[in-house]
Design a protein around this motif. Sequence first.
Motif, PDB file in Angstrom:
ATOM      1  N   PRO A 102      19.912   3.755  -5.832  1.00 47.33           N
ATOM      2  CA  PRO A 102      18.598   3.419  -5.287  1.00 47.33           C
ATOM      3  C   PRO A 102      18.150   2.031  -5.737  1.00 47.33           C
ATOM      4  O   PRO A 102      18.513   1.569  -6.825  1.00 47.33           O
ATOM      5  CB  PRO A 102      17.684   4.509  -5.859  1.00 47.33           C
ATOM      6  N   VAL A 103      17.349   1.401  -4.900  1.00 54.84           N
ATOM      7  CA  VAL A 103      16.867   0.050  -5.178  1.00 54.84           C
ATOM      8  C   VAL A 103      15.344   0.005  -5.090  1.00 54.84           C
ATOM      9  O   VAL A 103      14.734   0.654  -4.235  1.00 54.84           O
ATOM     10  CB  VAL A 103      17.487  -0.963  -4.182  1.00 54.84           C
ATOM     11  N   MET A 104      14.743  -0.768  -5.968  1.00 55.42           N
ATOM     12  CA  MET A 104      13.320  -1.060  -5.928  1.00 55.42           C
ATOM     13  C   MET A 104      13.173  -2.562  -5.678  1.00 55.42           C
ATOM     14  O   MET A 104      13.747  -3.368  -6.408  1.00 55.42           O
ATOM     15  CB  MET A 104      12.649  -0.691  -7.257  1.00 55.42           C
ATOM     16  N   LYS A 105      12.441  -2.939  -4.641  1.00 58.22           N
ATOM     17  CA  LYS A 105      12.227  -4.355  -4.356  1.00 58.22           C
ATOM     18  C   LYS A 105      10.797  -4.740  -4.699  1.00 58.22           C
ATOM     19  O   LYS A 105       9.843  -4.098  -4.256  1.00 58.22           O
ATOM     20  CB  LYS A 105      12.494  -4.655  -2.870  1.00 58.22           C
ATOM     21  N   ALA A 106      10.664  -5.785  -5.503  1.00 59.10           N
ATOM     22  CA  ALA A 106       9.336  -6.284  -5.865  1.00 59.10           C
ATOM     23  C   ALA A 106       8.858  -7.300  -4.834  1.00 59.10           C
ATOM     24  O   ALA A 106       9.622  -8.174  -4.408  1.00 59.10           O
ATOM     25  CB  ALA A 106       9.382  -6.926  -7.242  1.00 59.10           C
ATOM     26  N   LEU A 107       7.606  -7.173  -4.421  1.00 61.13           N
ATOM     27  CA  LEU A 107       6.987  -8.120  -3.502  1.00 61.13           C
ATOM     28  C   LEU A 107       5.755  -8.724  -4.169  1.00 61.13           C
ATOM     29  O   LEU A 107       4.900  -7.997  -4.677  1.00 61.13           O
ATOM     30  CB  LEU A 107       6.553  -7.428  -2.205  1.00 61.13           C
ATOM     31  N   GLY A 108       5.669 -10.046  -4.152  1.00 61.45           N
ATOM     32  CA  GLY A 108       4.492 -10.716  -4.698  1.00 61.45           C
ATOM     33  C   GLY A 108       3.349 -10.683  -3.693  1.00 61.45           C
ATOM     34  O   GLY A 108       3.539 -10.964  -2.509  1.00 61.45           O
ATOM     35  N   VAL A 109       2.159 -10.328  -4.164  1.00 58.32           N
ATOM     36  CA  VAL A 109       0.993 -10.198  -3.282  1.00 58.32           C
ATOM     37  C   VAL A 109      -0.137 -11.100  -3.767  1.00 58.32           C
ATOM     38  O   VAL A 109      -0.498 -11.084  -4.947  1.00 58.32           O
ATOM     39  CB  VAL A 109       0.495  -8.740  -3.230  1.00 58.32           C
ATOM     40  N   ALA A 110      -0.668 -11.892  -2.850  1.00 65.33           N
ATOM     41  CA  ALA A 110      -1.851 -12.699  -3.136  1.00 65.33           C
ATOM     42  C   ALA A 110      -2.865 -12.583  -2.014  1.00 65.33           C
ATOM     43  O   ALA A 110      -4.068 -12.696  -2.242  1.00 65.33           O
ATOM     44  CB  ALA A 110      -1.474 -14.165  -3.344  1.00 65.33           C
ATOM     45  N   GLU A 111      -2.380 -12.355  -0.799  1.00 65.51           N
ATOM     46  CA  GLU A 111      -3.257 -12.216   0.363  1.00 65.51           C
ATOM     47  C   GLU A 111      -2.668 -11.188   1.325  1.00 65.51           C
ATOM     48  O   GLU A 111      -1.532 -10.750   1.171  1.00 65.51           O
ATOM     49  CB  GLU A 111      -3.450 -13.564   1.055  1.00 65.51           C
ATOM     50  N   GLU A 112      -3.463 -10.823   2.317  1.00 63.19           N
ATOM     51  CA  GLU A 112      -3.085  -9.728   3.205  1.00 63.19           C
ATOM     52  C   GLU A 112      -1.754  -9.960   3.916  1.00 63.19           C
ATOM     53  O   GLU A 112      -0.966  -9.038   4.080  1.00 63.19           O
ATOM     54  CB  GLU A 112      -4.185  -9.491   4.238  1.00 63.19           C
ATOM     55  N   ARG A 113      -1.491 -11.180   4.307  1.00 62.49           N
ATOM     56  CA  ARG A 113      -0.249 -11.442   5.056  1.00 62.49           C
ATOM     57  C   ARG A 113       1.006 -11.220   4.220  1.00 62.49           C
ATOM     58  O   ARG A 113       2.106 -11.073   4.762  1.00 62.49           O
ATOM     59  CB  ARG A 113      -0.261 -12.861   5.620  1.00 62.49           C
ATOM     60  N   ASP A 114       0.858 -11.204   2.887  1.00 60.31           N
ATOM     61  CA  ASP A 114       2.016 -10.931   2.033  1.00 60.31           C
ATOM     62  C   ASP A 114       2.537  -9.506   2.206  1.00 60.31           C
ATOM     63  O   ASP A 114       3.662  -9.201   1.810  1.00 60.31           O
ATOM     64  CB  ASP A 114       1.660 -11.168   0.563  1.00 60.31           C
ATOM     65  N   LEU A 115       1.705  -8.639   2.782  1.00 57.46           N
ATOM     66  CA  LEU A 115       2.103  -7.246   2.984  1.00 57.46           C
ATOM     67  C   LEU A 115       2.852  -7.039   4.294  1.00 57.46           C
ATOM     68  O   LEU A 115       3.360  -5.948   4.547  1.00 57.46           O
ATOM     69  CB  LEU A 115       0.863  -6.343   2.960  1.00 57.46           C
ATOM     70  N   GLU A 116       2.954  -8.096   5.113  1.00 55.98           N
ATOM     71  CA  GLU A 116       3.596  -7.949   6.419  1.00 55.98           C
ATOM     72  C   GLU A 116       5.085  -7.612   6.302  1.00 55.98           C
ATOM     73  O   GLU A 116       5.654  -6.984   7.193  1.00 55.98           O
ATOM     74  CB  GLU A 116       3.409  -9.233   7.237  1.00 55.98           C
ATOM     75  N   ALA A 117       5.710  -8.031   5.217  1.00 58.03           N
ATOM     76  CA  ALA A 117       7.141  -7.780   5.035  1.00 58.03           C
ATOM     77  C   ALA A 117       7.431  -6.394   4.472  1.00 58.03           C
ATOM     78  O   ALA A 117       8.598  -5.994   4.370  1.00 58.03           O
ATOM     79  CB  ALA A 117       7.742  -8.839   4.111  1.00 58.03           C
ATOM     80  N   LEU A 118       6.377  -5.666   4.156  1.00 58.03           N
ATOM     81  CA  LEU A 118       6.546  -4.386   3.476  1.00 58.03           C
ATOM     82  C   LEU A 118       7.431  -3.416   4.261  1.00 58.03           C
ATOM     83  O   LEU A 118       8.349  -2.805   3.704  1.00 58.03           O
ATOM     84  CB  LEU A 118       5.162  -3.775   3.226  1.00 58.03           C
ATOM     85  N   ALA A 119       7.186  -3.293   5.545  1.00 61.11           N
ATOM     86  CA  ALA A 119       7.938  -2.333   6.356  1.00 61.11           C
ATOM     87  C   ALA A 119       9.426  -2.667   6.383  1.00 61.11           C
ATOM     88  O   ALA A 119      10.278  -1.766   6.293  1.00 61.11           O
ATOM     89  CB  ALA A 119       7.380  -2.296   7.775  1.00 61.11           C
ATOM     90  N   SER A 120       9.753  -3.955   6.482  1.00 62.17           N
ATOM     91  CA  SER A 120      11.161  -4.364   6.524  1.00 62.17           C
ATOM     92  C   SER A 120      11.872  -4.028   5.220  1.00 62.17           C
ATOM     93  O   SER A 120      13.007  -3.536   5.217  1.00 62.17           O
ATOM     94  CB  SER A 120      11.274  -5.870   6.784  1.00 62.17           C
TER      95      SER A 120
END
Length: 219
Positions: A102-120
């Motif tokens: 299993p893999v966990m991917k970290a995503l940096g968040v500062a504004e709403e558009r940073d969440l757009e990649a979440l689904a991918s």
Amino acid sequence: MNTLIKICGLSTPETLAVALDAGADMVGFVRFPKSPRHVTLDLGHRLSLQARGRAQRVVLLVNPDDEELAQAVEAINPDLIQLHGSETPERVAELRSMVRRPVMKALGVAEERDLEALASYAKASEHILLDAKPPRTADALPGGNGVAFDWKLLKGLDPALPVMLSGGLNPDNVAEAIRLTKPKAVDVSSGVESGPGLKDPARIEAFVRAARTAFAAQH
């Protein structure tokens, strides 16, 4: 998904023992030389053996090449790989397939558009760790900077997404963070330290206790 509490950046047998005894569900070992929490392959191996069977063991890597990934997996034998760099969804899927873990991917968040990649990324990994974007300084680390992002950005987020909340959490604010964002999992590193890389046993215990109580209050 059950609620999970992760203590990351553990680098001594003593503080790892505290996290395990406190009831942490996941323990993280950092493989990133610039980090004050970096562990050698030999130390990572010994810590992993100590945690085996008591918590899920996570190795944190930053933009690893194939050889670096293979060495970490062989030495540490993690239950889960955490990718904390600029890996694309395609690279995440490739690495996941390579090690068959299993893999966990970290995503940096500062504004709403940073969440757009979440689904991918959710399609390519089992967990998505939402962390604050690192400060724009030359010595900033990919994570473990003790910075929080605006939790209100997560309002309306699909509760089915396998999200773990990170970034600036500590024993004093984790309950409020859980109440506001309703995550299934939380992660802490610098928030349970007395100095860079120096885990504080009392803060580890307090964090796990506060998070566990807050999760229980949701039910």
